[in-house]
Each structure stands twice: as structure tokens, then as C-alpha cells.
Design a protein around this motif. Structure first.
Motif, PDB file in Angstrom:
ATOM      1  N   ALA A  62      84.956  38.233 -26.614  1.00  0.00           N
ATOM      2  CA  ALA A  62      84.733  36.990 -25.956  1.00  0.00           C
ATOM      3  C   ALA A  62      84.128  36.948 -24.727  1.00  0.00           C
ATOM      4  CB  ALA A  62      84.665  35.925 -27.215  1.00  0.00           C
ATOM      5  N   GLN A  63      83.809  36.097 -24.020  1.00  0.00           N
ATOM      6  CA  GLN A  63      83.409  36.181 -22.346  1.00  0.00           C
ATOM      7  C   GLN A  63      84.593  35.066 -22.293  1.00  0.00           C
ATOM      8  OE1 GLN A  63      80.329  35.054 -20.352  1.00  0.00           O
ATOM      9  NE2 GLN A  63      81.622  35.486 -18.073  1.00  0.00           N
ATOM     10  N   THR A  64      84.920  33.550 -23.593  1.00  0.00           N
ATOM     11  CA  THR A  64      85.369  33.301 -23.263  1.00  0.00           C
ATOM     12  C   THR A  64      87.421  33.150 -22.948  1.00  0.00           C
ATOM     13  OG1 THR A  64      85.678  32.712 -25.477  1.00  0.00           O
ATOM     14  CG2 THR A  64      84.314  30.938 -24.113  1.00  0.00           C
ATOM     15  N   ASP A  65      87.921  34.855 -24.199  1.00  0.00           N
ATOM     16  CA  ASP A  65      89.408  35.074 -23.836  1.00  0.00           C
ATOM     17  C   ASP A  65      89.281  35.614 -22.713  1.00  0.00           C
ATOM     18  OD1 ASP A  65      89.368  34.444 -26.562  1.00  0.00           O
ATOM     19  OD2 ASP A  65      88.527  36.311 -27.834  1.00  0.00           O
ATOM     20  N   LEU A  66      88.178  36.475 -22.181  1.00  0.00           N
ATOM     21  CA  LEU A  66      88.469  37.302 -20.910  1.00  0.00           C
ATOM     22  C   LEU A  66      88.557  36.373 -19.762  1.00  0.00           C
ATOM     23  CD1 LEU A  66      85.256  39.650 -21.439  1.00  0.00           C
ATOM     24  CD2 LEU A  66      88.105  40.291 -21.726  1.00  0.00           C
ATOM     25  N   ILE A  67      88.150  34.754 -19.748  1.00  0.00           N
ATOM     26  CA  ILE A  67      88.456  33.825 -19.199  1.00  0.00           C
ATOM     27  C   ILE A  67      89.425  33.540 -19.056  1.00  0.00           C
ATOM     28  CG2 ILE A  67      88.137  31.770 -17.853  1.00  0.00           C
ATOM     29  CD1 ILE A  67      84.393  32.460 -18.795  1.00  0.00           C
ATOM     30  N   GLN A  68      90.304  33.152 -20.311  1.00  0.00           N
ATOM     31  CA  GLN A  68      91.697  32.336 -20.564  1.00  0.00           C
ATOM     32  C   GLN A  68      92.401  33.647 -19.842  1.00  0.00           C
ATOM     33  OE1 GLN A  68      92.242  29.650 -21.335  1.00  0.00           O
ATOM     34  NE2 GLN A  68      91.442  29.138 -23.246  1.00  0.00           N
ATOM     35  N   GLU A  69      92.577  35.072 -20.507  1.00  0.00           N
ATOM     36  CA  GLU A  69      93.133  36.363 -19.893  1.00  0.00           C
ATOM     37  C   GLU A  69      93.340  36.504 -18.803  1.00  0.00           C
ATOM     38  OE1 GLU A  69      95.749  37.778 -21.498  1.00  0.00           O
ATOM     39  OE2 GLU A  69      94.767  36.251 -23.185  1.00  0.00           O
ATOM     40  N   GLY A  70      92.015  36.436 -17.787  1.00  0.00           N
ATOM     41  CA  GLY A  70      91.870  36.484 -16.066  1.00  0.00           C
ATOM     42  C   GLY A  70      92.832  34.717 -15.851  1.00  0.00           C
ATOM     43  N   ASN A  71      92.650  34.129 -16.161  1.00  0.00           N
ATOM     44  CA  ASN A  71      93.410  32.954 -15.496  1.00  0.00           C
ATOM     45  C   ASN A  71      94.188  33.000 -15.470  1.00  0.00           C
ATOM     46  OD1 ASN A  71      90.575  31.596 -15.205  1.00  0.00           O
ATOM     47  ND2 ASN A  71      90.613  30.354 -17.144  1.00  0.00           N
ATOM     48  N   ILE A  72      95.243  33.578 -16.423  1.00  0.00           N
ATOM     49  CA  ILE A  72      96.561  33.547 -17.276  1.00  0.00           C
ATOM     50  C   ILE A  72      96.907  34.542 -15.263  1.00  0.00           C
ATOM     51  CG2 ILE A  72      97.994  34.985 -17.882  1.00  0.00           C
ATOM     52  CD1 ILE A  72      97.362  34.238 -20.365  1.00  0.00           C
ATOM     53  N   GLY A  73      96.388  35.672 -15.361  1.00  0.00           N
ATOM     54  CA  GLY A  73      96.783  36.745 -14.202  1.00  0.00           C
ATOM     55  C   GLY A  73      96.223  35.742 -12.877  1.00  0.00           C
ATOM     56  N   LEU A  74      95.624  34.978 -12.639  1.00  0.00           N
ATOM     57  CA  LEU A  74      95.130  34.515 -11.655  1.00  0.00           C
ATOM     58  C   LEU A  74      96.183  33.132 -10.561  1.00  0.00           C
ATOM     59  CD1 LEU A  74      93.724  32.788  -9.354  1.00  0.00           C
ATOM     60  CD2 LEU A  74      92.282  31.909 -10.628  1.00  0.00           C
ATOM     61  N   MET A  75      97.234  32.514 -11.881  1.00  0.00           N
ATOM     62  CA  MET A  75      98.583  31.909 -11.886  1.00  0.00           C
ATOM     63  C   MET A  75      99.716  32.484 -11.798  1.00  0.00           C
ATOM     64  SD  MET A  75      97.818  29.147 -14.485  1.00  0.00           S
ATOM     65  CE  MET A  75      97.138  29.724 -16.522  1.00  0.00           C
ATOM     66  N   LYS A  76      99.218  33.567 -11.751  1.00  0.00           N
ATOM     67  CA  LYS A  76     100.653  34.297 -11.430  1.00  0.00           C
ATOM     68  C   LYS A  76     100.334  34.628  -9.985  1.00  0.00           C
ATOM     69  CE  LYS A  76     101.241  36.769 -16.318  1.00  0.00           C
ATOM     70  NZ  LYS A  76     101.998  38.192 -17.233  1.00  0.00           N
ATOM     71  N   ALA A  77      99.286  35.253 -10.268  1.00  0.00           N
ATOM     72  CA  ALA A  77      99.101  35.926  -8.291  1.00  0.00           C
ATOM     73  C   ALA A  77      99.332  34.509  -7.267  1.00  0.00           C
ATOM     74  CB  ALA A  77      97.270  35.898  -8.430  1.00  0.00           C
ATOM     75  N   VAL A  78      99.241  33.466  -7.818  1.00  0.00           N
ATOM     76  CA  VAL A  78      99.450  32.369  -6.960  1.00  0.00           C
ATOM     77  C   VAL A  78     100.630  32.264  -6.599  1.00  0.00           C
ATOM     78  CG1 VAL A  78      99.163  29.877  -6.794  1.00  0.00           C
ATOM     79  CG2 VAL A  78      96.968  31.001  -7.575  1.00  0.00           C
ATOM     80  N   VAL A 118      92.849  39.565  -7.276  1.00  0.00           N
ATOM     81  CA  VAL A 118      92.083  40.474  -7.850  1.00  0.00           C
ATOM     82  C   VAL A 118      93.172  41.890  -8.796  1.00  0.00           C
ATOM     83  CG1 VAL A 118      91.960  42.057  -5.923  1.00  0.00           C
ATOM     84  CG2 VAL A 118      90.571  41.536  -7.816  1.00  0.00           C
ATOM     85  N   HIS A 119      93.985  42.083  -8.664  1.00  0.00           N
ATOM     86  CA  HIS A 119      94.658  42.809  -9.467  1.00  0.00           C
ATOM     87  C   HIS A 119      95.283  42.500  -9.771  1.00  0.00           C
ATOM     88  CE1 HIS A 119      98.228  45.925  -9.936  1.00  0.00           C
ATOM     89  NE2 HIS A 119      99.054  44.873  -9.897  1.00  0.00           N
ATOM     90  N   TRP A 120      96.116  41.461 -10.309  1.00  0.00           N
ATOM     91  CA  TRP A 120      96.812  40.305 -11.242  1.00  0.00           C
ATOM     92  C   TRP A 120      95.321  39.857 -12.267  1.00  0.00           C
ATOM     93  CZ3 TRP A 120     101.648  40.421 -11.138  1.00  0.00           C
ATOM     94  CH2 TRP A 120     101.984  40.907  -9.747  1.00  0.00           C
ATOM     95  N   ILE A 121      94.667  38.999 -12.012  1.00  0.00           N
ATOM     96  CA  ILE A 121      93.184  38.601 -13.436  1.00  0.00           C
ATOM     97  C   ILE A 121      93.081  40.510 -13.603  1.00  0.00           C
ATOM     98  CG2 ILE A 121      91.338  38.536 -12.672  1.00  0.00           C
ATOM     99  CD1 ILE A 121      91.355  36.632 -10.078  1.00  0.00           C
ATOM    100  N   LEU A 173      95.688  23.642  -6.859  1.00  0.00           N
ATOM    101  CA  LEU A 173      94.646  23.235  -6.367  1.00  0.00           C
ATOM    102  C   LEU A 173      94.038  24.692  -5.926  1.00  0.00           C
ATOM    103  CD1 LEU A 173      94.713  20.277  -4.132  1.00  0.00           C
ATOM    104  CD2 LEU A 173      93.388  20.158  -5.443  1.00  0.00           C
ATOM    105  N   LEU A 174      95.198  25.637  -5.358  1.00  0.00           N
ATOM    106  CA  LEU A 174      94.837  26.513  -5.597  1.00  0.00           C
ATOM    107  C   LEU A 174      93.957  27.584  -6.371  1.00  0.00           C
ATOM    108  CD1 LEU A 174      98.132  27.799  -3.310  1.00  0.00           C
ATOM    109  CD2 LEU A 174      95.667  27.914  -2.742  1.00  0.00           C
ATOM    110  N   VAL A 175      94.445  27.002  -7.677  1.00  0.00           N
ATOM    111  CA  VAL A 175      93.921  27.969  -8.982  1.00  0.00           C
ATOM    112  C   VAL A 175      92.564  27.185  -9.236  1.00  0.00           C
ATOM    113  CG1 VAL A 175      94.641  28.241 -11.439  1.00  0.00           C
ATOM    114  CG2 VAL A 175      96.841  27.961 -10.430  1.00  0.00           C
TER     115      VAL A 175
END
Length: 293
Positions: free
Chosen positions: A71-87, A103-106, A49-51
Motif C-alpha cells: 500500500a502506498q499509504t504504508d510506504l508514505i508512513q515509512e518514508g515520513n519516518i525517514g524524513l524526520m530522521k533526516a531533519v 533522500v537517503h534516509w527516506i 515546519l521542515l518536515v
């Protein structure tokens, strides 16, 4: 941590953005409660839920990286990985919101992806070079080639030498070139870098010298073979020079001796060949010494 196949931005970006907008933004109290459940109890549903509640923030961040041609879709995928690491690393007792912590991890994951994929050749490897890469990319939106004062200002701000700033600016100004010409480009094949490599086997002088050496070796071999008796010469030719080479057994049957006897004759003949070829000198038609049969 998150297993939502339907929330893949690679399938349909508009659908993905619409889907994640359905997740409500958490209140500070709800966010702390979920973070504690995950930290203290390992509750994966709380982490999920946090993610999900912060996916829209990742999309927002990726829009600022649209100038890299990725591609923005690729950037989003990578950013989501950073978000999960932050959580995974977030502690609600820090007294900050998850969005500020994440924001730092993303950005770190997005930056790594850009540096891996922006060019074939890496333009930044050290931490200072990476900071310089993104700093200059931002500055180049407003500037052409930077002046000496601008170079020095950026160097001072990042704690690097002005030469490093100038070198990175040069890298950013360069572009990847195809090693081979793509036929679909209708380009002149002579423009391809592959056409300008030196072929070590195409030097005319080397080719002539090699051919002369080969001729000399063939001549020495023919003259050395002529010194052998007929049977030895036939065994060597049949075993080593013929297209359809014969075995020791085949030659034994031909001369009505054992295969071992053929091997002995072959060994003796090969020694005579080596000795006689070594005695021929380039440009001389005679032996420097006599070889006995």
C-alpha cells in the motif's frame, strides 16, 4: 517531532495529498534559518515546519515503489519516518538542500519496510543482497530471465559473485504459497504443502510394533498382578488402575488399618510388580525365576 493526526495518509490518501500541498516549499534562506533554530535551540516548531514542507517529496518518492504490491499509504508512513530522521541529522552548514540530504534516509526506511513485508520469507539480509534485490527488481521490469552477460554485468557493478545474482533472481521469480488451503479458494486440499508432511505416527509398521509392545506390557502386568496376594492386588488396582482412584485413607478404612500401613503394603507390592515384570520374556509364559509373595 510531528503530531498531526489529520495528516495521516492511512485515512484518506487523496485528502492527505491535498492537505500537504498547502504547505509552501521553503526558500534556501528560510530552510537554513529553520534548520539552525532546531540545531542550536532545539526548536521543535522549526523542525515541524521542515518536515511539513517536504512531505510532498516523500509522496513523490513512494510512487516509484508501486510494483511491490504494498500500500502506498504504508510506504508514505515509512518514508515520513525517514524524513524526520533526516531533519534530526541535517546540518545547514553542509551547503546542500534538505531534500538532497533526506533522500537517503527516506529511501532507507522504505527499503527496510519493503524487505520486511514483500515476502513471508526474507529474500535479502546482507547489505549486498539488499542492493542486489532492488537492482534486480528494477531490471526485471525490462527483462525476462537474464542472460549470462547480464548476470555478470550486474555482479561486476555491485561487487558480488555472479552466483549471488542468479540466486537472487531465482528468489524474485518464486512466490509465496499458502501452507494450508483456504476453503474459500475452492482448491484441492491435497495440493496444500501441509498435506504432504510425513506424520511420524502414521507408519503402519510403527503402529503395529507399538500395539504389539502395548499388548505385551498389558500381558506382563496381568500375570504379575496374579502373583500378588489379594489385598496387595486390590490396593494396587484401587490406587493406580481404577478410574476413581482411592486414597490411602480410603483403603485404610476398608481394611481397618492405618494409612501408613497401606502405604507400606503398596510399596512392597510395587517392588514385587517391577521385579516380576522384569523377569517375563517376550514369547515365554513362565518366569525365569520365582518371585515370592
Amino acid at each position: 517531532m510531528i503530531a498531526h493526526g489529520s495528516l495521516s495518509p492511512g485515512r484518506d490518501l487523496d485528502h492527505y495529498i491535498h492537505a500537504i500541498s498547502a504547505f509552501e516549499i521553503l526558500t534556501p534562506k528560510a530552510e537554513r534559518a529553520l534548520a539552525r533554530q532546531y540545531r542550536d535551540e532545539g526548536n521543535l516548531d522549526a523542525a515541524r515546519l521542515l518536515v511539513l514542507s517536504h512531505l510532498r517529496f516523500v509522496v513523490h518518492l513512494t510512487r516509484s515503489y508501486s510494483g511491490y504490491g504494498l500500500a502506498q499509504t504504508d510506504l508514505i508512513q515509512e518514508g515520513n519516518i525517514g524524513l524526520m530522521k533526516a531533519v534530526k541529522r541535517f546540518d545547514p552548514e553542509y551547503g546542500v538542500r534538505l531534500v538532497s540530504f533526506a533522500v537517503h534516509w527516506i529511501k532507507a526506511e522504505i527499503h527496510e519496510f519493503i524487505l520486511r513485508n514483500w515476502r513471508i520469507v526474507k529474500v535479502a539480509t546482507t547489505k549486498a543482497q539488499r542492493k542486489l534485490f532492488f537492482k534486480l527488481r528494477s531490471a526485471k521490469k525490462r527483462l525476462g530471465w537474464m542472460s549470462g552477460d547480464e548476470v555478470r554485468a550486474i555482479a561486476l557493478d555491485l561487487g558480488v559473485a555472479p552466483e549471488e545474482v542468479a540466486r537472487m533472481e531465482s528468489r524474485l521469480a518464486s512466490a509465496d504459497a499458502s501452507f494450508d488451503v483456504n476453503p474459500s479458494d475452492h482448491a484441492d486440499a491435497t495440493d496444500a504443502p501441509a498435506q504432504h508432511l510425513v506424520d511420524p505416527q502414521s507408519d503402519p509398521a510403527e503402529l503395529v510394533a507399538t500395539e504389539d509392545d502395548n499388548d505385551e506390557v498389558r500381558d506382563r502386568l496381568h500375570r504379575s498382578l496374579a502373583l500378588l496376594d489379594e489385598r496387595s492386588r486390590d490396593i494396587i488396582a484401587s490406587r493406580w488402575l481404577a478410574d476413581d482412584k482411592l486414597t490411602l485413607q480410603d483403603l485404610g478404612a476398608r481394611y481397618q488399618v492405618s494409612a501408613e500401613r497401606i502405604r507400606q503394603i503398596e510399596t512392597k507390592a510395587m517392588k514385587k510388580l517391577r521385579d516380576s515384570m522384569a523377569t517375563f520374556r517376550p514369547g515365554h509364559g513362565e518366569l525365569s525365576r520365582t518371585c515370592a509373595n
